[in-house]
Write an enzyme that holds these catalytic residues in place. Structure first.
Site, PDB file in Angstrom:
ATOM      1  N   GLU A   1       0.917  -1.191   0.053  1.00 35.90           N
ATOM      2  CA  GLU A   1       0.024   0.082   0.046  1.00 35.90           C
ATOM      3  C   GLU A   1       1.005   1.309   0.031  1.00 35.90           C
ATOM      4  OE1 GLU A   1      -3.532   2.238   2.733  1.00 35.90           O
ATOM      5  OE2 GLU A   1      -2.930   0.159   3.189  1.00 35.90           O
TER       6      GLU A   1
ATOM      7  N   LYS B   1      -2.410  -1.978  -3.110  1.00 38.05           N
ATOM      8  CA  LYS B   1      -3.554  -1.097  -2.589  1.00 38.05           C
ATOM      9  C   LYS B   1      -3.114   0.201  -2.680  1.00 38.05           C
ATOM     10  CE  LYS B   1      -6.394  -0.142   1.348  1.00 38.05           C
ATOM     11  NZ  LYS B   1      -6.798  -0.607   2.523  1.00 38.05           N
TER      12      LYS B   1
ATOM     13  N   GLY C   1      -8.964   6.778   0.721  1.00 34.38           N
ATOM     14  CA  GLY C   1      -7.864   7.677   0.911  1.00 34.38           C
ATOM     15  C   GLY C   1      -8.623   9.204   1.261  1.00 34.38           C
TER      16      GLY C   1
ATOM     17  N   SER D   1     -10.766  -1.527  -1.507  1.00 34.30           N
ATOM     18  CA  SER D   1     -10.291  -1.859  -0.230  1.00 34.30           C
ATOM     19  C   SER D   1     -10.674  -0.655   0.823  1.00 34.30           C
ATOM     20  CB  SER D   1      -8.885  -2.415  -0.058  1.00 34.30           C
ATOM     21  OG  SER D   1      -8.446  -2.518   1.385  1.00 34.30           O
TER      22      SER D   1
END
Length: 334
Positions: free
Chosen positions: A194, A236, A279, A308
């Site tokens: 990520e 991710k 985000g 996700s």
């Protein structure tokens, strides 16, 4: 002696092959069609912020009750392939004494674990961070595997601002991500890689494209250098979006177009899937942007594109729950 060494080697390579198969199988299952990943790995300080919004006290019991509500939602497994847990959560049990990872498996959901220790200031680089948590990670992964975790997550944070990000910051974070991924694969755990370029700031979507492209290029270079099996990871990343306080907010069409352009240049086709983080985008924006990517580019890209999400999935449920046992059903429906 030579025969003995050969038999040990063949045993080890058989074990290694089994691990590789398992890691790849988990990665594929995580990005199954029509399903996404629920991020419910908020640290104590993050969940405190969420609870504050609804006036709920941040106690271990309240955290347990809230997360129990999420993982026992009827039919959750039809839409969720995996759930990322926090160190506290993977050890918790339901009212009936069933460990949370077991409950998830009963729903057909793969249990995962957040293993990083958070972003800390990067020495000598003002306003930049490095994610910590590599010390003792090998041992922690063994324990998490014994508790039922099949995949793990490590988040690197890249900030856009005046004269940042620096290449040194991106490289340091990419190297840490690759070392984490290597330890995961050694332990038979599928790593979620990520690298998040933050939305914070007034930058344009073009600046986000430039920084995300540079970040992913360096991340994949480091993964390759550390011999990571790319068929056994899930990426991710952030979407390529305008800065949150930019006066010019790009719509779903442009977000989809520039995000896919960036990935085509940087992401190996060996990677089975990309599970986007929300985000800080609103529930609606995160969903519309992902929907547009799948609508426009399905069949034209080598990876599965899924989500996700944490906040974007939980916000409505958290509000409906409001800390009350009487609201559990409403929260689960939300």
């Amino acid at each position: 002696m030579l025969l003995f060494q050969k038999s040990i080697l063949s045993r080890e390579s058989v074990g290694g092959m089994h691990m590789t198969k398992e890691i790849r199988k988990t990665a594929q299952a995580m990005v199954a069609d029509g399903k996404g990943i629920l991020a419910m790995d908020e640290s104590h300080s993050t969940i405190e912020k969420r609870f504050k919004e609804i006036g709920v006290e941040n106690t271990e019991e309240n955290r347990r009750k809230y997360r129990q509500l999420l993982i026992t939602a009827p039919g959750l497994g039809k839409f969720i392939s995996g759930a990322i847990l926090f160190d506290e959560t993977i050890r918790q049990k339901t009212n009936d004494g069933i460990p949370f990872p077991k409950v998830l498996e009963q729903q057909g959901i793969i249990p995962g674990i957040k293993v990083d220790k958070g972003a800390k200031p990067l020495s000598l680089f003002p306003n930049e961070t490095i994610t910590e948590g590599l010390d003792g990670l090998r041992e922690r992964l063994q324990e998490y595997r014994s508790l039922g975790a099949k995949f793990a997550k490590w988040r690197a944070v890249i900030t856009i601002g005046k004269d940042i990000p620096t290449k040194a910051c991106i490289k340091a974070n990419a190297h840490a991500l690759a070392r984490y991924a290597a330890l995961c694969q050694e332990a038979g755990i599928t790593p979620f890689v990520e690298p998040e370029v933050l939305m914070d700031g007034s930058h344009s979507i073009e600046t986000c494209l430039e920084v995300t492209t540079q970040t992913l290029a360096i991340v994949f270079k480091e993964l390759k250098a550390l011999k990571i099996d790319l068929k056994g990871i899930v990426l991710k990343p952030n979407m390529v979006v305008s800065g949150i306080s930019s006066p010019d907010q790009a719509g779903p069409e442009k977000v989809a177009e520039l995000t896919i352009k960036c990935f085509k240049e940087t992401v190996s086709p060996k990677v089975p899937g990309i599970a986007f983080l929300s985000g800080g985008q609103s529930d609606e924006s995160a969903t519309l942007n992902l929907n547009e990517m799948n609508r426009k580019f399905k069949g034209q890209v080598p990876w599965k594109l899924t989500f996700s999400y944490g906040r974007a999935l939980q916000r409505a449920a958290l509000k409906a729950w409001n800390g009350g046992d009487a609201n559990i059903k409403a929260a689960q429906e939300a």
